[in-house]
Design an enzyme around this catalytic site. Structure first.
Site, mmCIF file in Angstrom:
data_model
loop_
_atom_site.group_PDB
_atom_site.id
_atom_site.type_symbol
_atom_site.label_atom_id
_atom_site.label_comp_id
_atom_site.label_asym_id
_atom_site.label_seq_id
_atom_site.Cartn_x
_atom_site.Cartn_y
_atom_site.Cartn_z
ATOM 1 N N ASP A 105 0.856 -1.182 0.000
ATOM 2 C CA ASP A 105 0.000 0.000 0.000
ATOM 3 C C ASP A 105 0.890 1.229 0.000
ATOM 4 O OD1 ASP A 105 0.040 1.156 2.998
ATOM 5 O OD2 ASP A 105 -0.046 -1.032 3.113
ATOM 6 N N GLU A 118 -7.244 3.857 12.703
ATOM 7 C CA GLU A 118 -6.100 3.518 13.542
ATOM 8 C C GLU A 118 -5.651 4.693 14.399
ATOM 9 O OE1 GLU A 118 -2.239 3.628 11.569
ATOM 10 O OE2 GLU A 118 -3.290 3.737 9.639
ATOM 11 N N ASP A 149 -9.214 3.023 6.653
ATOM 12 C CA ASP A 149 -8.001 2.996 7.482
ATOM 13 C C ASP A 149 -8.349 3.651 8.813
ATOM 14 O OD1 ASP A 149 -5.532 3.278 8.645
ATOM 15 O OD2 ASP A 149 -4.556 4.130 6.887
#
Length: 258
Positions: free
Chosen positions: A30, A121, A119
């Site tokens: 990624d 986090e 995403d």
């Protein structure tokens, strides 16, 4: 991933193309704007077969290298998809989902496009005030129930727009700490992050919503540009995941019943 778009961050150690790799699955990577224009032919030759590209963050940032990365990875033969970096205390999950899907997060069942990723986090701007906005602590100054509700708002909006839930990328320790190990997310494929210091095939413990992960981000320093990942299955399974999320083994079982 932890690659914010509005404030430069310290990059990981220099890329090590000889970094160890798990001994199973399909290799991939990624990337974000930090990688600039990627030499995709070189990545393919090193064994990468899929790529996720950062498309957006919050509702204020778009990756200026998105086109080169997203189209370039596909042009060398990779399956590719896009991800959105969540800033949950900035705006609602639905708002950021719409921003993402309108700016690179759309999905098509063409066999080449991987499902979009949330995403979710560690707060990369922990404790900082930027442009008059305070980003909060590592959990964005939100409670576990607020964060779990935010993810559901994002996921349900994505599903309403493209017909499938996004993948959730997270770190188990952070997810458990900040969402209280929120249950009920098993319909979302899991992409787990864990960087072991020595070679292993063990991705570590998973949040309780999942008994299996779809992808494992095992390194931020190599072998590939950006972060290095493994798909937990065969290349045929990865292709089925791109098409509609049903593993090839399930297709075979359904065909057998028919």
């Amino acid at each position: 991933m932890a690659k914010g778009g509005i404030l430069p961050l310290v990059l990981a150690a220099a890329l090590d193309p000889n970094h160890w790799r798990p001994s199973f699955g399909v290799q991939g990577q990624d990337v974000s704007s930090h990688q600039g224009n990627v030499d995709w032919a070189s990545q393919w030759n090193q064994g990468s077969r899929f790529a996720y590209v950062k498309a957006s963050e919050g509702n204020y940032y778009l990756n200026e290298n998105f086109s080169q990365q997203y189209n370039g990875s596909r042009n060398v033969g990779m399956l590719r998809g896009s991800y959105h970096f969540a800033i949950p205390n900035w705006s609602s999950g639905a708002d950021q989902a719409r921003y993402f899907i309108a700016n690179g997060g759309a999905w098509a069942a063409d066999g080449a496009t991987l499902p979009p990723v949330l995403d979710f986090e560690f707060n990369p701007y922990e404790g900082r005030t930027i442009g008059g906005f305070y980003f909060g602590d590592t959990c964005y100054d939100m409670s576990p129930s607020q964060l779990a509700s935010w993810v559901r708002d994002f996921g349900n909006t994505v599903r309403s727009l493209i017909g499938r839930y996004p993948v959730i990328y997270t770190n188990t320790a952070w997810w458990n700490h900040c969402t209280g190990d929120a249950p009920g997310f098993g319909e979302y494929p899991l992409w787990v992050a864990r960087y072991p210091s020595s070679p292993t095939n063990d991705a570590g413990p998973l949040p309780s919503s999942w008994s299996r992960y779809s992808m494992w981000q095992y390194s931020s320093t190599g072998p590939f540009a950006g972060d290095s990942n493994i798909w937990n299955g065969s290349y045929a399974d990865l292709g089925a995941f791109a098409r509609n999320g049903v593993p090839s083994a399930a297709f075979q079982a359904i065909s057998g019943l028919r």
